[in-house]
Design a protein around this motif. Structure first.
Motif, mmCIF file in Angstrom:
data_model
loop_
_atom_site.group_PDB
_atom_site.id
_atom_site.type_symbol
_atom_site.label_atom_id
_atom_site.label_comp_id
_atom_site.label_asym_id
_atom_site.label_seq_id
_atom_site.Cartn_x
_atom_site.Cartn_y
_atom_site.Cartn_z
ATOM 1 N N MET A 186 30.061 -48.734 -35.436
ATOM 2 C CA MET A 186 30.314 -48.385 -34.129
ATOM 3 C C MET A 186 30.143 -49.736 -33.252
ATOM 4 S SD MET A 186 28.114 -45.690 -32.096
ATOM 5 C CE MET A 186 29.097 -44.137 -32.695
ATOM 6 N N SER A 187 31.130 -49.599 -32.352
ATOM 7 C CA SER A 187 30.999 -50.920 -31.359
ATOM 8 C C SER A 187 30.350 -50.518 -30.071
ATOM 9 C CB SER A 187 32.544 -51.475 -31.262
ATOM 10 O OG SER A 187 33.262 -50.331 -30.631
ATOM 11 N N ALA A 188 30.144 -51.562 -29.365
ATOM 12 C CA ALA A 188 29.387 -51.396 -28.139
ATOM 13 C C ALA A 188 30.406 -50.706 -27.180
ATOM 14 C CB ALA A 188 29.212 -52.803 -27.683
ATOM 15 N N GLY A 189 31.482 -50.676 -27.286
ATOM 16 C CA GLY A 189 32.513 -49.656 -26.468
ATOM 17 C C GLY A 189 32.255 -48.239 -26.778
ATOM 18 N N GLY A 190 32.304 -47.925 -28.232
ATOM 19 C CA GLY A 190 32.202 -46.752 -28.719
ATOM 20 C C GLY A 190 30.586 -45.994 -28.105
ATOM 21 N N LEU A 191 29.757 -46.919 -28.213
ATOM 22 C CA LEU A 191 28.305 -46.382 -27.824
ATOM 23 C C LEU A 191 28.433 -46.109 -26.535
ATOM 24 C CD1 LEU A 191 25.487 -45.921 -28.764
ATOM 25 C CD2 LEU A 191 24.953 -48.215 -28.064
ATOM 26 N N LEU A 192 28.987 -46.902 -25.582
ATOM 27 C CA LEU A 192 29.104 -46.934 -24.048
ATOM 28 C C LEU A 192 29.922 -45.425 -23.642
ATOM 29 C CD1 LEU A 192 28.340 -47.872 -21.412
ATOM 30 C CD2 LEU A 192 30.687 -49.105 -21.419
ATOM 31 N N LEU A 193 30.867 -45.188 -24.329
ATOM 32 C CA LEU A 193 31.683 -43.920 -24.185
ATOM 33 C C LEU A 193 30.881 -43.045 -24.635
ATOM 34 C CD1 LEU A 193 34.422 -42.761 -23.687
ATOM 35 C CD2 LEU A 193 34.803 -42.932 -25.999
ATOM 36 N N ILE A 194 29.937 -42.961 -25.725
ATOM 37 C CA ILE A 194 29.088 -41.707 -25.876
ATOM 38 C C ILE A 194 27.933 -41.355 -25.034
ATOM 39 C CG2 ILE A 194 27.379 -40.889 -27.446
ATOM 40 C CD1 ILE A 194 28.852 -42.089 -29.789
ATOM 41 N N ILE A 195 27.522 -42.561 -24.503
ATOM 42 C CA ILE A 195 26.522 -42.355 -23.393
ATOM 43 C C ILE A 195 27.101 -41.980 -22.163
ATOM 44 C CG2 ILE A 195 25.009 -43.679 -21.865
ATOM 45 C CD1 ILE A 195 24.486 -45.668 -24.181
ATOM 46 N N ILE A 196 28.242 -42.150 -21.706
ATOM 47 C CA ILE A 196 28.977 -41.698 -20.466
ATOM 48 C C ILE A 196 29.397 -40.337 -20.804
ATOM 49 C CG2 ILE A 196 31.118 -41.777 -19.151
ATOM 50 C CD1 ILE A 196 31.142 -44.673 -19.700
ATOM 51 N N ALA A 197 29.792 -39.881 -21.915
ATOM 52 C CA ALA A 197 29.924 -38.458 -22.244
ATOM 53 C C ALA A 197 28.714 -37.593 -22.047
ATOM 54 C CB ALA A 197 30.641 -38.374 -23.497
ATOM 55 N N ALA A 198 27.315 -38.074 -22.486
ATOM 56 C CA ALA A 198 26.437 -37.314 -22.636
ATOM 57 C C ALA A 198 25.800 -37.138 -21.237
ATOM 58 C CB ALA A 198 25.475 -37.972 -23.416
ATOM 59 N N LEU A 199 26.194 -38.390 -20.298
ATOM 60 C CA LEU A 199 25.748 -38.100 -18.905
ATOM 61 C C LEU A 199 26.436 -37.124 -18.229
ATOM 62 C CD1 LEU A 199 25.117 -41.799 -17.787
ATOM 63 C CD2 LEU A 199 23.417 -39.924 -17.530
ATOM 64 N N ILE A 200 27.891 -36.728 -18.528
ATOM 65 C CA ILE A 200 28.767 -35.931 -17.969
ATOM 66 C C ILE A 200 28.317 -34.557 -18.103
ATOM 67 C CG2 ILE A 200 31.133 -35.315 -17.694
ATOM 68 C CD1 ILE A 200 32.036 -38.092 -17.790
ATOM 69 N N ILE A 201 28.124 -34.487 -19.654
ATOM 70 C CA ILE A 201 27.944 -33.037 -20.105
ATOM 71 C C ILE A 201 26.507 -32.572 -19.760
ATOM 72 C CG2 ILE A 201 27.586 -31.706 -22.389
ATOM 73 C CD1 ILE A 201 29.948 -33.610 -23.238
ATOM 74 N N PHE A 202 25.468 -33.380 -20.089
ATOM 75 C CA PHE A 202 24.225 -32.786 -19.730
ATOM 76 C C PHE A 202 23.461 -33.247 -18.418
ATOM 77 C CE2 PHE A 202 24.484 -33.651 -24.336
ATOM 78 C CZ PHE A 202 24.601 -32.159 -25.106
ATOM 79 N N GLY A 203 24.030 -34.203 -17.945
ATOM 80 C CA GLY A 203 23.372 -34.575 -16.753
ATOM 81 C C GLY A 203 22.395 -35.422 -16.928
ATOM 82 N N PRO A 204 21.899 -36.157 -15.713
ATOM 83 C CA PRO A 204 20.581 -37.419 -15.958
ATOM 84 C C PRO A 204 19.323 -36.481 -16.074
ATOM 85 C CG PRO A 204 21.615 -37.259 -13.867
ATOM 86 C CD PRO A 204 22.466 -36.176 -14.377
ATOM 87 N N ASN A 205 19.450 -35.444 -15.595
ATOM 88 C CA ASN A 205 18.208 -34.581 -15.465
ATOM 89 C C ASN A 205 17.652 -34.002 -17.084
ATOM 90 O OD1 ASN A 205 17.762 -35.030 -12.869
ATOM 91 N ND2 ASN A 205 18.421 -33.095 -12.473
ATOM 92 N N LYS A 206 18.547 -33.905 -17.852
ATOM 93 C CA LYS A 206 18.328 -33.217 -19.095
ATOM 94 C C LYS A 206 18.310 -34.339 -20.241
ATOM 95 C CE LYS A 206 18.173 -28.814 -18.521
ATOM 96 N NZ LYS A 206 17.153 -27.781 -19.274
ATOM 97 N N LEU A 207 18.768 -35.472 -19.928
ATOM 98 C CA LEU A 207 18.807 -36.649 -20.961
ATOM 99 C C LEU A 207 17.452 -36.977 -21.803
ATOM 100 C CD1 LEU A 207 21.805 -38.913 -20.166
ATOM 101 C CD2 LEU A 207 21.908 -37.135 -22.029
ATOM 102 N N PRO A 208 16.395 -37.184 -20.708
ATOM 103 C CA PRO A 208 15.190 -37.457 -21.262
ATOM 104 C C PRO A 208 14.799 -35.993 -22.281
ATOM 105 C CG PRO A 208 15.175 -38.047 -19.227
ATOM 106 C CD PRO A 208 16.392 -37.147 -19.456
ATOM 107 N N GLU A 209 14.733 -35.065 -21.900
ATOM 108 C CA GLU A 209 14.222 -33.967 -22.740
ATOM 109 C C GLU A 209 15.012 -33.784 -24.014
ATOM 110 O OE1 GLU A 209 14.182 -28.977 -22.415
ATOM 111 O OE2 GLU A 209 14.506 -30.236 -20.628
#
Length: 75
Positions: A1-24
């Motif tokens: 997995m490259s850095a670009g793929g990891l960045l894409l997954i992080i952006i998708a997680a932020l969009i889907i779950f929101g910044p408040n739910k990610l730590p939980e």
């Protein structure tokens, strides 16, 4: 997995779950991995040694295995 793929997954997680739910969500995933690791470690410790020369069978185990063989049906 490259850095670009990891960045894409992080952006998708932020969009889907929101910044408040990610730590939980991160804590839940971390606990799950820890429980899985503990369970697999417990299984590995329960396995008998594979090399018979290092740990001979106790007499009780030998007698028990003989009883199991006696209960088999004749062929």
């Amino acid at each position: 997995m490259s850095a670009g793929g990891l960045l894409l997954i992080i952006i998708a997680a932020l969009i889907i779950f929101g910044p408040n739910k990610l730590p939980e969500l991160g804590r839940v995933v971390g606990r799950t991995f820890k429980e899985f690791k503990d369970a697999t470690q417990g299984i590995m410790e329960d396995e008998p040694p594979t090399n018979k020369a290092e740990s001979p069978k106790p007499a009780a185990m030998v007698q028990e295995s003989a009883k199991v063989e006696e209960r088999r049906l004749p062929e």
